[in-house]
Scaffold this motif. Structure first.
Motif, PDB file in Angstrom:
ATOM      1  N   TYR A  14      28.132 -39.249  14.904  1.00  0.00           N
ATOM      2  CA  TYR A  14      27.900 -38.306  14.246  1.00  0.00           C
ATOM      3  C   TYR A  14      27.190 -38.748  12.951  1.00  0.00           C
ATOM      4  O   TYR A  14      28.093 -39.194  12.118  1.00  0.00           O
ATOM      5  N   LYS A  64      26.503 -40.017   5.600  1.00  0.00           N
ATOM      6  CA  LYS A  64      25.984 -39.066   4.378  1.00  0.00           C
ATOM      7  C   LYS A  64      27.184 -38.550   3.674  1.00  0.00           C
ATOM      8  O   LYS A  64      27.313 -38.743   2.338  1.00  0.00           O
ATOM      9  N   LYS A  65      28.150 -37.947   4.394  1.00  0.00           N
ATOM     10  CA  LYS A  65      29.229 -37.409   3.556  1.00  0.00           C
ATOM     11  C   LYS A  65      30.102 -38.435   2.953  1.00  0.00           C
ATOM     12  O   LYS A  65      30.837 -38.024   2.130  1.00  0.00           O
ATOM     13  N   HIS A  79      28.762 -30.532  -4.407  1.00  0.00           N
ATOM     14  CA  HIS A  79      28.280 -30.016  -3.240  1.00  0.00           C
ATOM     15  C   HIS A  79      27.257 -28.590  -3.496  1.00  0.00           C
ATOM     16  O   HIS A  79      27.801 -27.781  -3.162  1.00  0.00           O
ATOM     17  N   SER A 109      29.691 -25.346   4.479  1.00  0.00           N
ATOM     18  CA  SER A 109      28.608 -25.552   5.330  1.00  0.00           C
ATOM     19  C   SER A 109      28.081 -24.139   6.140  1.00  0.00           C
ATOM     20  O   SER A 109      29.092 -23.241   6.364  1.00  0.00           O
ATOM     21  N   ASP A 123      21.757 -30.658  -1.031  1.00  0.00           N
ATOM     22  CA  ASP A 123      23.188 -30.800  -0.534  1.00  0.00           C
ATOM     23  C   ASP A 123      24.009 -31.484  -1.601  1.00  0.00           C
ATOM     24  O   ASP A 123      25.282 -31.166  -1.637  1.00  0.00           O
ATOM     25  N   ARG A 155      20.651 -30.077  13.927  1.00  0.00           N
ATOM     26  CA  ARG A 155      20.213 -30.325  12.591  1.00  0.00           C
ATOM     27  C   ARG A 155      18.954 -31.254  12.636  1.00  0.00           C
ATOM     28  O   ARG A 155      18.790 -31.867  13.213  1.00  0.00           O
TER      29      ARG A 155
HETATM   30  O1  OAA Z   1      28.125 -33.062   6.591  1.00  0.00           O
HETATM   31  C1  OAA Z   1      27.658 -32.367   7.398  1.00  0.00           C
HETATM   32  O2  OAA Z   1      27.752 -32.753   8.587  1.00  0.00           O
HETATM   33  C2  OAA Z   1      26.764 -31.285   7.290  1.00  0.00           C
HETATM   34  C3  OAA Z   1      27.051 -30.694   5.910  1.00  0.00           C
HETATM   35  O3  OAA Z   1      26.108 -30.808   5.134  1.00  0.00           O
HETATM   36  C4  OAA Z   1      28.408 -29.999   5.570  1.00  0.00           C
HETATM   37  O4  OAA Z   1      29.197 -30.162   6.433  1.00  0.00           O
HETATM   38  O5  OAA Z   1      28.355 -29.858   4.333  1.00  0.00           O
END
Ligand code: OAA
Ligand code: ATP
Ligand code: CA
Ligand code: MN
Length: 658
Positions: A315, A320-321, A340, A358, A377, A442
């Motif tokens: 995933y 990103k996160k 966030h 989310s 985001d 997404r």
């Molecule tokens: O991170 C992710 O998969 C999607 C997102 O923006 C979140 O969950 O805040």
């Protein structure tokens, strides 16, 4: 044309037609030509194909004095770049990194401008244990077009949709795995980070990190090719972070190409050593016999080494996160608040932040045709104002409709990664209502795909701070104006309500509390971020708002989700200043200030009690939710927020009262 539609094709038009078809005319020398264009310059098919691709001319001349690589020849620069990547990929048990060569291993020779450049080609069949003898091919900062080709050729489940997006599958995982996210606990992080109950930072030791790192690096080096992205985070030039992402899939490389800030060719020439590196070996599991591992997935952050390892999940949101978590550590150290939140700006420079968990509407509501999009985001709020951390957006696609979200719809074109959607086999038209793969479908696209994106993605200090909650209990008002203490209370609570799985028949809303609207990503104690937010809001005179983008007229099952056009009108009234001076009344239990009327919104929905036919059920549900808030906040009652006890006491009093 309409009256005589076939005229152009009528034989009668050609003089000789009446006497049968005209005779083929050959040239005087008798050689038959099938067209009049000059012949191609190539002598052979290979040569012809070599003409198709030309090497792009440098867009900027290599600068004279600045930059570590400035004075280097192109050859020397390429060599240093490969050395840097080799060092990134080095096993910790060997002295040197792998041997690298640039380019696609499937291509035996690269030809540029007609001159064949012979690369060393090594068959990918060389035994893994001999990895020090083999070459690893590096596909470095490929363009979207090249990544499309890689994905379509080599990654099952990659398709071009009818609008040109790249549809991909993320594999067994279609969402993040927060329970598998670990952070190395060492001298650096022991005192700084938030550990223990409620913290997202599940600990691991340095040695275990190295074991997982080695596993990921060995896996990557065993492949015949890896993708490397060198990019930036944070549009604030003073606080920009250089990141390197090493991955095994074109999907991952294109996702990060879209989501991180894309360096210019000149910036790439001077990239040097990255500040942070991700090893994404997501196709390969972690070893369950390794200490701390509780599943075959592990996302490991080592802040001292400035590295992250991903095993057992493909995933892409983990990258990103994961980087966002890193920013939640690095930025507060520089007195910069990481958030966030979505962020946009009006024509006269009024900036709004949109916080929320989310699915609450950060991306949907910050993407507003009448305002400039700064980001959807992840942001930083420094003494200079706000800056987006990312270079792209990551929008939820479930039930996406052109009329409701035209800008997001129109961003799903060539270059966009579309994860886990279902499409028509033949037309390749996407069915956004189809949840067969997952509900978390997404789209990841570069921010400039939104026509009114503000580039560079920075803005002045926010005027409004909008907290979004998708309240499936249906008792929070569509909008309330918050005092500073209430803003802090709701920021620390970080409430939203999801609806549990529909298949098993459970229709009960599930309250979720996630501190700072992003507990999964914060690294320090929530009160640290809250104190910074309070200080900045006070200093810059920002107003807090609570907006319910969830249910009205009853809880999930009875009522309905508040219509997006109404929520947009509410947000418009916040931006315009209309709501600041409206007439308010105070609600029971939560003590929220709610407006009497808003242009374009039916007044009766503004107080949720009006929309419930069963008033007793409303009151019971309100108290039920109030109780959940109180219980959640218990863990924070012993913490002081900021220098001042006054604010702490006010925050404690700003929650539900009954
Ligand atoms: O991170 C992710 O998969 C999607 C997102 O923006 C979140 O969950 O805040
Ligand atoms: N009244 C409403 N306000 C906002 N969004 C709504 C509303 N009604 C329905 N929606 C839908 O809810 C979803 C909001 O998702 P969005 O992508 O904006 O979440 P997000 O806060 O950005 O989450 P994440 O952090 O996971 O990216 C969208 O699919 C949107 O169409
Ligand atoms: Ca989003
Ligand atoms: Mn998010």
């Amino acid at each position: 044309m309409a009256a005589n539609g076939n005229a152009e094709f009528s034989f009668a038009k050609h003089g000789s037609a009446r006497n049968g078809l005209s005779k083929i005319q050959t040239q005087k020398n008798g050689i038959c030509h099938d067209d009049s264009a000059p012949p191609v310059k190539a002598q052979t098919i290979d040569e012809l194909h070599s003409l198709q691709r030309k090497k792009s001319a440098p867009t900027t001349p290599i600068k004279g004095t600045e930059g570590a690589f400035a004075a280097l020849s192109e050859e020397e620069r390429q060599k240093q770049q490969l050395q840097s990547i080799s060092a990134s990929l080095a096993s910790l048990t060997r002295e040197t990194g792998p041997k690298l060569v640039k380019g696609d291993p499937a291509r035996k020779s690269e030809t540029a401008k007609g001159h064949a450049v012979h690369h060393h080609y090594h068959a990918p069949t060389i035994s893994v244990s001999d990895s020090s003898l083999k070459f690893t091919h590096v596909l470095y900062n490929l363009s979207p077009a090249e990544l499309y080709e890689q994905a379509i050729k080599y990654e099952k489940g990659s398709f071009i949709t009818s609008t040109g997006a790249l549809a991909t599958l993320s594999g067994a995982k279609t969402g993040r795995s927060p329970r598998d996210k670990r952070v190395v606990r060492d001298e650096t992080t022991e005192d700084d980070l938030w550990w223990g109950k409620g913290s997202p930072n599940i600990e691991m030791d340095e040695h275990t990190f190295m074991v997982n790192r080695e596993r990921a690096v060995d896996y990557l080096n065993s492949l015949d090719k890896v993708f490397v992205n060198d990019q930036f985070l944070n549009w604030d030039p003073e606080n920009r972070i250089k990141v390197r992402i090493v991955s095994a899939r074109a999907y991952h490389s294109l996702f990060m190409h879209n989501m991180c800030i894309r360096p210019s060719p000149e910036e790439l020439e001077n990239f040097g050593t990255p500040d942070f590196t991700i090893y994404n070996a997501g196709q390969f599991p972690c070893n369950r016999y390794t200490h701390y591992m509780t599943s075959s997935t592990s996302i490991d952050i080592n802040l001292s080494r400035r590295e992250m390892v991903i095993l057992g999940t493909q995933y892409a949101g983990e990258m990103k996160k994961g980087l966002f978590s890193v920013m939640h550590y690095l930025m507060p150290k520089r007195q910069i608040l990481s958030l966030h939140s979505g962020c946009n700006m009006g024509k006269d420079g009024d900036v709004a932040l949109f916080f929320g968990l989310s699915g609450t509407g950060k991306t949907t509501l910050s993407t507003d045709h009448n305002r400039y999009l700064i980001g959807d985001d992840e942001h930083c709020w420094s003494d200079n104002g706000v800056s987006n951390i990312e270079g792209g957006c990551y929008a939820k696609c479930i039930d996406l409709a052109r009329e409701k979200e035209p800008d997001i719809w129109n961003a799903i074109i060539f270059g966009t990664v579309l994860e886990n959607v279902v499409f028509d086999e033949h037309t390749r038209e996407v069915d956004y209502t189809d949840k067969s793969v997952t509900e978390n479908t997404r789209a990841a696209y570069p921010i400039e795909y939104i026509p009114n994106a503000k580039i560079p993605c920075v803005g002045p200090h926010p005027r409004n701070v909008i907290l979004l909650a998708c309240d499936a209990f249906g008792v929070l008002p569509p909008v309330s104006k918050l005092s500073l203490a209430q803003t802090m209370y709701h920021f620390i609570s970080g409430y939203t309500a999801l609806v549990a799985g529909t298949e098993d028949g459970i229709k009960e809303p599930q309250a979720t509390f996630s501190a700072c609207f992003g507990a999964a990503f914060i690294m320090l104690h929530p009160t640290k971020y809250a104190a910074m937010l309070a200080e900045k809001m006070q200093k810059h005179g920002a107003t807090g708002w609570l907006v319910n983008t969830g249910w009205s007229g009853g809880r999930y099952g009875q009522g309905n989700r508040i219509k997006l056009p109404y929520t947009r009108k509410i947000i418009d009234a916040i931006h315009s200043g209309q709501l600041l001076n409206a007439t308010y009344k105070r609600t029971e239990v939560f003590g929220l200030e709610i407006p009497i009327e808003i242009d374009g919104v039916p007044s009766e929905i503004l107080d949720p009690i009006n929309t419930w036919s069963d008033k007793k059920a409303y009151k019971d549900t309100l108290l039920q939710l109030g109780g959940l808030f109180k219980k959640n906040f218990e863990t924070f009652t012993n913490y002081k927020i900021g220098k001042d006890n006054k604010l702490t006491d006010e925050i404690l009093a700003a929650g539900p009262n009954f």
